[in-house]
Enzyme design. Structure first.
Site, PDB file in Angstrom:
ATOM      1  N   ASP A  71       0.888  -1.171   0.000  1.00 18.42           N
ATOM      2  CA  ASP A  71       0.000   0.000   0.000  1.00 18.42           C
ATOM      3  C   ASP A  71       0.920   1.214   0.000  1.00 18.42           C
ATOM      4  O   ASP A  71       1.733   1.380   0.919  1.00 18.42           O
ATOM      5  CB  ASP A  71      -0.855  -0.071   1.282  1.00 18.42           C
ATOM      6  CG  ASP A  71      -1.512   1.263   1.645  1.00 18.42           C
ATOM      7  OD1 ASP A  71      -1.515   2.185   0.804  1.00 18.42           O
ATOM      8  OD2 ASP A  71      -2.024   1.361   2.788  1.00 18.42           O
ATOM      9  N   GLU A 124      -3.517   4.333  -2.496  1.00 17.04           N
ATOM     10  CA  GLU A 124      -3.950   3.914  -1.153  1.00 17.04           C
ATOM     11  C   GLU A 124      -5.453   4.089  -0.962  1.00 17.04           C
ATOM     12  O   GLU A 124      -6.143   3.200  -0.453  1.00 17.04           O
ATOM     13  CB  GLU A 124      -3.203   4.706  -0.069  1.00 17.04           C
ATOM     14  CG  GLU A 124      -3.732   4.360   1.317  1.00 17.04           C
ATOM     15  CD  GLU A 124      -2.858   4.834   2.474  1.00 17.04           C
ATOM     16  OE1 GLU A 124      -2.540   6.038   2.526  1.00 17.04           O
ATOM     17  OE2 GLU A 124      -2.509   4.001   3.323  1.00 17.04           O
ATOM     18  N   GLU A 125      -5.947   5.236  -1.375  1.00 11.81           N
ATOM     19  CA  GLU A 125      -7.381   5.489  -1.165  1.00 11.81           C
ATOM     20  C   GLU A 125      -8.226   4.485  -1.948  1.00 11.81           C
ATOM     21  O   GLU A 125      -9.241   3.984  -1.460  1.00 11.81           O
ATOM     22  CB  GLU A 125      -7.744   6.917  -1.569  1.00 11.81           C
ATOM     23  CG  GLU A 125      -7.203   7.999  -0.622  1.00 11.81           C
ATOM     24  CD  GLU A 125      -5.837   8.513  -1.025  1.00 11.81           C
ATOM     25  OE1 GLU A 125      -5.261   7.973  -1.985  1.00 11.81           O
ATOM     26  OE2 GLU A 125      -5.329   9.467  -0.375  1.00 11.81           O
ATOM     27  N   TRP A 151       6.193   3.059  -5.819  1.00 11.60           N
ATOM     28  CA  TRP A 151       5.994   3.520  -4.430  1.00 11.60           C
ATOM     29  C   TRP A 151       6.566   4.933  -4.259  1.00 11.60           C
ATOM     30  O   TRP A 151       7.725   5.171  -4.602  1.00 11.60           O
ATOM     31  CB  TRP A 151       6.708   2.539  -3.490  1.00 11.60           C
ATOM     32  CG  TRP A 151       6.741   2.956  -2.048  1.00 11.60           C
ATOM     33  CD1 TRP A 151       5.680   3.319  -1.268  1.00 11.60           C
ATOM     34  CD2 TRP A 151       7.906   3.036  -1.214  1.00 11.60           C
ATOM     35  NE1 TRP A 151       6.121   3.611   0.000  1.00 11.60           N
ATOM     36  CE2 TRP A 151       7.471   3.448   0.064  1.00 11.60           C
ATOM     37  CE3 TRP A 151       9.271   2.780  -1.411  1.00 11.60           C
ATOM     38  CZ2 TRP A 151       8.341   3.628   1.138  1.00 11.60           C
ATOM     39  CZ3 TRP A 151      10.144   2.955  -0.334  1.00 11.60           C
ATOM     40  CH2 TRP A 151       9.688   3.372   0.915  1.00 11.60           C
TER      41      TRP A 151
HETATM   42  N1  AR6 Z   1      -0.873  -1.015  -8.963  1.00 16.10           N
HETATM   43  C1  AR6 Z   1       0.380  -0.691  -9.352  1.00 16.10           C
HETATM   44  N2  AR6 Z   1       0.817   0.573  -9.459  1.00 16.10           N
HETATM   45  C2  AR6 Z   1      -0.036   1.558  -9.169  1.00 16.10           C
HETATM   46  C3  AR6 Z   1      -1.364   1.306  -8.751  1.00 16.10           C
HETATM   47  C4  AR6 Z   1      -1.771  -0.061  -8.652  1.00 16.10           C
HETATM   48  N3  AR6 Z   1      -3.001  -0.383  -8.264  1.00 16.10           N
HETATM   49  N4  AR6 Z   1      -1.971   2.481  -8.536  1.00 16.10           N
HETATM   50  C5  AR6 Z   1      -1.056   3.425  -8.807  1.00 16.10           C
HETATM   51  N5  AR6 Z   1       0.110   2.898  -9.196  1.00 16.10           N
HETATM   52  P1  AR6 Z   1       0.469   7.124  -5.466  1.00 16.10           P
HETATM   53  P2  AR6 Z   1       2.608   7.854  -3.574  1.00 16.10           P
HETATM   54  C6  AR6 Z   1       1.347   3.625  -9.545  1.00 16.10           C
HETATM   55  O1  AR6 Z   1       0.519   8.494  -6.002  1.00 16.10           O
HETATM   56  O2  AR6 Z   1       3.353   8.717  -4.506  1.00 16.10           O
HETATM   57  C7  AR6 Z   1      -2.084   8.826  -1.155  1.00 16.10           C
HETATM   58  O3  AR6 Z   1      -2.870   9.959  -0.883  1.00 16.10           O
HETATM   59  C8  AR6 Z   1       1.121   4.856 -10.396  1.00 16.10           C
HETATM   60  O4  AR6 Z   1       2.232   4.976 -11.296  1.00 16.10           O
HETATM   61  O5  AR6 Z   1      -0.822   6.604  -4.941  1.00 16.10           O
HETATM   62  O6  AR6 Z   1       3.376   6.945  -2.653  1.00 16.10           O
HETATM   63  C9  AR6 Z   1      -1.541   8.196   0.109  1.00 16.10           C
HETATM   64  O7  AR6 Z   1      -2.476   8.247   1.159  1.00 16.10           O
HETATM   65  C10 AR6 Z   1       1.156   5.968  -9.372  1.00 16.10           C
HETATM   66  O8  AR6 Z   1       1.504   7.212  -9.929  1.00 16.10           O
HETATM   67  O9  AR6 Z   1       1.570   6.866  -4.306  1.00 16.10           O
HETATM   68  C11 AR6 Z   1      -0.349   9.053   0.368  1.00 16.10           C
HETATM   69  O10 AR6 Z   1      -0.706  10.230   1.056  1.00 16.10           O
HETATM   70  C12 AR6 Z   1       2.215   5.465  -8.431  1.00 16.10           C
HETATM   71  O11 AR6 Z   1       1.953   4.065  -8.355  1.00 16.10           O
HETATM   72  C13 AR6 Z   1       0.158   9.385  -1.011  1.00 16.10           C
HETATM   73  O12 AR6 Z   1      -0.953   9.242  -1.884  1.00 16.10           O
HETATM   74  C14 AR6 Z   1       2.212   6.090  -7.079  1.00 16.10           C
HETATM   75  O13 AR6 Z   1       0.917   6.059  -6.547  1.00 16.10           O
HETATM   76  C15 AR6 Z   1       1.219   8.415  -1.464  1.00 16.10           C
HETATM   77  O14 AR6 Z   1       1.697   8.811  -2.716  1.00 16.10           O
END
Ligand code: AR6
Length: 521
Positions: free
Chosen positions: A292, A310-311, A422
């Site tokens: 996550d 995550e959401e 991630w």
């Molecule tokens: N499977 C694989 N890759 C994925 C998927 C999936 N289901 N969904 C997204 N990606 P992000 P962060 C890829 O922005 O930067 C939330 O508000 C996709 O390329 O969700 O770690 C949390 O609560 C996407 O751009 O993660 C935190 O506050 C990338 O993963 C914050 O966002 C990153 O996804 C975390 O942000």
């Protein structure tokens, strides 16, 4: 066996280790000082089902303050009877709502405001209204749904008798509870019954905890909110129609400094890697430990308007939301592992294009503790306001430790890990750097990685080539760590991207450059 396509030594998805093959022997369900079980373990172990564990209410800073507690009183705004026990008001409101032939959003609002009088005129329910209007008899909302959620919420004193400990910072501890208990706790979140959980700000008692009452989900109508509410309503339709039969465990893992690797001194080689540009962690990564991409406030903006990885995960597996009730903000050396949560919805899109699609049919088996074979690990990456901030070894080491904390296993037969970009979306991380960090952490934890690049073809190819080189040249984690020190020390030209890490690895570790350095000695 390993070669998939092109010059990579990557593994195929089918070669990754997944839960059913790992066959972890759990033995009898048991509780301990650090593992609270909210069902009666003797009855469960005797095969007689899931009966709530007896216990008593504890109004204390180490435990969740329950809505039914006799110590919870109406305060401001409830002028007539200042000392009324709050549950009496909640009970009266929810009971009369549950008896109505039709219950509108206005009825729900009136009930909620009766025991949250301070928020009269402040909380908005327009998102909920617009969903109900658009969907009077639809898939996600049936006219009797509010009544059923109210009935479920009212069962709290009977379903959750034992006090729920807070999973506090600095302590490794776990809570196991039944899916029905979770549904009831979430029904209470839906009706915003949790005391002391509506204030934020540094002086608030729960300032270090995520929000749990659903208030923010109901207001500020938008397409996003509507889709989220469809998933939540679908969840409540399902759990009020039929009792769920399993358990779910939430474990906060906190590493001591002595448990952290000394990255400069770590001679592990790369472990297995599968890379794919198509597919998602939750679908193609089934049976693996699924990452996550978390916020340190577990669930991030799930009850607000956030709608990224995550959401979405929390919206399709709503049982995860209950973690917000008891999980203090994660520290740098901590993660949360959830075993057994159920997926209720399928979706399409991402962010603004996210849409609730249809009910998810759960096909996973359960383990010996009646938990679905789904394991999710929440690790929060650092949030970089500006991309250039991330290229320093303090932050790189923090991310290595965080990933390692999530990836490390306790037993020999643990499944591999499903992950991807991630920290590289909302949190602005560098995809190549984060991929290398995760490879190093997985190598140290001796677990394979299935890496989903989320349609990024060039990342897929770059990662495959880099991995191939690291494997064929037998590059160890410490060598990579030292290379990262150089990489971080390399100045960045003004306004341009940082040095390409995969390129730097190629230049430093490819056989020709090794020969060259030997020759120059
Ligand atoms: N499977 C694989 N890759 C994925 C998927 C999936 N289901 N969904 C997204 N990606 P992000 P962060 C890829 O922005 O930067 C939330 O508000 C996709 O390329 O969700 O770690 C949390 O609560 C996407 O751009 O993660 C935190 O506050 C990338 O993963 C914050 O966002 C990153 O996804 C975390 O942000």
């Amino acid at each position: 066996k390993k070669r998939e396509d092109g010059p990579s030594s990557c593994y195929l998805l089918k070669d990754m280790k997944i839960i059913p093959q790992c066959d972890i022997k759990l033995g009898h369900l048991h509780f301990s000082k650090t593992h609270t079980v909210l069902v009666d373990v003797d009855i469960f172990n005797g095969g007689a089902g899931l009966i709530p564990q007896d216990g008593r209410d504890v109004w204390h800073n180490d435990f969740v303050k329950m809505p039914y507690s006799q110590s919870s009183h109406m305060k401001t705004g409830y002028t007539k009877q200042n000392n009324t026990v709050r549950w009496e008001v909640i009970y009266k409101q929810l009971r009369s709502l549950s008896k109505k032939t039709t219950a509108s959003v206005k009825d729900l609002e009136d009930a909620i405001i009766k025991y949250n009088p301070k928020y009269k005129g402040q909380w908005s329910f327009d998102a909920l209204s617009s969903l109900v209007k658009a969907n009077p008899n639809g898939d996600n909302y049936s006219p009797k749904l509010f009544q059923k959620i109210a009935e479920l919420a009212l069962r709290l004193p009977e379903l959750v008798k034992k006090a729920i400990p807070l999973l506090k910072r600095g302590h490794t501890a776990a809570i196991t509870l039944s899916q029905t208990q979770i549904a009831c706790l979430l029904a209470n979140a839906f009706f915003c019954t949790y005391p002391h959980r509506n204030f934020s700000g540094p002086k608030a008692e729960y300032h270090n905890y995520p929000s749990i009452n659903f208030t923010r989900l109901f207001g500020n109508s938008s397409f996003r909110k509507k889709q989220k509410l469809r998933a939540i309503m679908h969840y409540f339709q399902q759990v009020t129609a039929k009792e769920q039969t399993g358990l779910v465990t939430f474990e906060r893992r906190c590493l001591r400094d002595t448990e952290l690797p000394n990255w400069k001194n770590c001679n592990k080689k790369m472990h297995k890697l599968h890379v794919a540009s198509h597919g998602t962690i939750e679908n193609e990564g089934k049976g693996m430990l699924q990452v996550d991409f978390a916020s340190s406030w577990i669930g991030g903006g799930v009850l607000g308007s956030g709608l990224v990885q995550e959401e979405i995960l929390f919206i399709i597996n709503p049982e995860l939301i209950v973690s917000r009730l008891f999980t203090e903000k994660l520290g740098d050396k901590e993660c949360l592992i959830v075993t057994g949560s159920q997926q209720f919805s399928n979706y399409s899109g991402f962010g603004d294009t996210f849409q609730w699609k249809d009910p998810h049919e759960e096909r996973l088996n359960r383990d010996q503790w009646a938990r679905l074979q789904r394991q999710i690990v929440a690790i929060d990456a650092l949030h970089f306001k500006h991309r250039s901030e991330q290229y320093n070894m303090i932050d790189v080491t923090r991310e290595l430790n965080k990933a390692y904390c999530g990836f490390m296993g306790h037993r020999t037969h643990e499944p591999d890990i499903a992950t991807g970009n991630w920290g590289c979306g909302a949190f602005n991380g560098d995809k190549q750097l984060k991929a290398v960090i995760q490879l190093m952490a997985a190598a140290q934890a001796k677990r394979g990685l299935a890496f989903f690049t989320f349609e990024d073809e060039s990342l897929k190819q770059g990662l495959q080539q880099t991995y191939h080189l690291l494997v064929t040249e037998r590059i160890t984690v410490d060598k990579l760590y030292i290379l990262l020190e150089d990489y971080c020390a390399t100045p960045q030209a003004y306004g341009s991207e940082h040095v390409d890490l995969f390129e730097l690895i190629r230049i430093n570790f490819s056989p020709r450059s090794l020969l060259f350095s030997l020759w120059s000695i």
